[in-house]
Design an enzyme around this catalytic site. Structure first.
Site, PDB file in Angstrom:
ATOM      1  N   ASP A  15       0.823  -1.206   0.000  1.00 29.47           N
ATOM      2  CA  ASP A  15       0.000   0.000   0.000  1.00 29.47           C
ATOM      3  C   ASP A  15       0.865   1.268   0.000  1.00 29.47           C
ATOM      4  O   ASP A  15       1.950   1.288   0.585  1.00 29.47           O
ATOM      5  CB  ASP A  15      -0.898  -0.005   1.239  1.00 29.47           C
ATOM      6  N   GLY A  16       0.342   2.315  -0.652  1.00 28.89           N
ATOM      7  CA  GLY A  16       0.987   3.620  -0.586  1.00 28.89           C
ATOM      8  C   GLY A  16       1.616   4.105  -1.871  1.00 28.89           C
ATOM      9  O   GLY A  16       2.260   5.166  -1.885  1.00 28.89           O
ATOM     10  N   TRP A  20       2.611   7.978  -2.357  1.00 28.67           N
ATOM     11  CA  TRP A  20       4.042   8.244  -2.566  1.00 28.67           C
ATOM     12  C   TRP A  20       4.237   9.136  -3.789  1.00 28.67           C
ATOM     13  O   TRP A  20       5.001  10.112  -3.745  1.00 28.67           O
ATOM     14  CB  TRP A  20       4.789   6.922  -2.743  1.00 28.67           C
ATOM     15  N   ARG A  28      -0.222   9.082 -10.229  1.00 24.68           N
ATOM     16  CA  ARG A  28      -0.388   7.810  -9.528  1.00 24.68           C
ATOM     17  C   ARG A  28       0.294   6.678 -10.289  1.00 24.68           C
ATOM     18  O   ARG A  28       0.886   5.783  -9.673  1.00 24.68           O
ATOM     19  CB  ARG A  28      -1.876   7.499  -9.376  1.00 24.68           C
ATOM     20  N   ASN A  63     -10.301  -2.777  -6.042  1.00 27.26           N
ATOM     21  CA  ASN A  63      -9.499  -1.900  -6.904  1.00 27.26           C
ATOM     22  C   ASN A  63     -10.031  -1.942  -8.329  1.00 27.26           C
ATOM     23  O   ASN A  63     -10.187  -0.907  -8.984  1.00 27.26           O
ATOM     24  CB  ASN A  63      -8.028  -2.337  -6.921  1.00 27.26           C
ATOM     25  N   ARG A 190      -5.343  -2.595   8.417  1.00 25.68           N
ATOM     26  CA  ARG A 190      -6.433  -3.510   8.053  1.00 25.68           C
ATOM     27  C   ARG A 190      -5.936  -4.483   6.983  1.00 25.68           C
ATOM     28  O   ARG A 190      -4.917  -4.254   6.329  1.00 25.68           O
ATOM     29  CB  ARG A 190      -7.640  -2.735   7.534  1.00 25.68           C
ATOM     30  N   GLU A 203       0.756 -13.657  11.680  1.00 30.09           N
ATOM     31  CA  GLU A 203       1.233 -12.489  12.404  1.00 30.09           C
ATOM     32  C   GLU A 203       1.108 -11.284  11.477  1.00 30.09           C
ATOM     33  O   GLU A 203       1.450 -11.363  10.294  1.00 30.09           O
ATOM     34  CB  GLU A 203       2.683 -12.677  12.842  1.00 30.09           C
TER      35      GLU A 203
END
Length: 237
Positions: A15-16, A20, A28, A63, A190, A203
């Site tokens: 993500d990001g 960024w 994008r 998406n 999330r 984990e």
């Protein structure tokens, strides 16, 4: 492939990329290109570390539904270019490529390329690379129950025998071990519909670092976290 790493299956929610790019005053799509290069880096790293399984959440069903058509088409071109560029690397590194998700929504050329790469690498015995494209955990659950329901309807399966193990067997992802560690970049906390069933005892590690900036230091911090956690699976140790 001999496993020399305590994490057998590592998964990323990458993500990001868009944020960024925005912070750098770029489009994008520029962020997605950078994100793709970062994905190539993590694949090489995991191959060298002899981690048997690596999952990358590339594109969710949401998406695909909610991004603009032009962005989805551009993403397909970016993916196609990256696959072509790295096809030889897959063979050189002995990487087996796998896909999760509904690929039928993509262009015929991208679908063919995905199929060809899977065929080309199917005998490789190094890293199992799993790319989730147009994938959703809820959709996978729905698909599994539809398959099970059809088998019950056809009387090829007795509903009295339903249990956790045989439900799991109807999931496309059941081909792979459950993720040991899921790392999400970008500061969101999330799962975003990723591996909902098989992540029950994974984990989870969250970092504010945006995916294109994720590096060796970030990875080592995640591994340190994983190493220090006692995985109890509900038991008292």
């Amino acid at each position: 492939m001999q496993n020399s790493h305590p994490c057998k299956h590592l998964a990323f929610i990458m993500d990001g990329n868009g944020r960024w790019a925005k912070s750098k005053n770029h489009t994008r799509l520029f962020g997605y290109v950078k994100g793709t290069k970062k994905a190539q880096w993590i694949v090489k790293v995991c191959s060298d570390l002899k981690i048997p399984y690596l999952s990358l959440f590339v594109l969710s069903t949401e998406n695909f539904l909610f991004r603009t058509q032009s962005e989805i088409l551009s993403l397909q071109k970016i993916l196609q270019k990256a696959f072509l560029k790295n096809s030889n690397l897959l063979m050189k590194k002995d990487i087996k490529l796998n896909f999760l998700g509904d690929l039928s929504v993509f262009s015929s050329s991208l679908q063919k390329l995905c199929k060809d790469l899977c065929e080309k690498t199917k005998k490789n015995s190094g890293l199992n690379l799993i790319l989730a494209l147009n994938y959703g955990g809820r959709q996978e659950v729905l698909q599994a129950f539809k398959t099970l329901g059809q088998k019950i309807k056809n009387k090829s399966f007795d509903f009295q025998n339903i249990n956790e193990k045989n439900i799991s067997s109807f999931f496309p992802s059941s081909e792979f071990p459950e993720p040991d560690l899921i790392i999400r970049t970008g500061g969101r906390f999330r799962l975003s519909n990723f591996y909902l069933w098989s992540a029950s005892y994974s984990e989870l590690y969250f970092t504010k670092t945006l995916w294109p900036d994720f590096g060796k230091k970030d990875l080592n911090l995640a591994f340190k976290h994983f190493k220090n956690v006692k995985r109890q699976y509900g038991k008292v140790l």
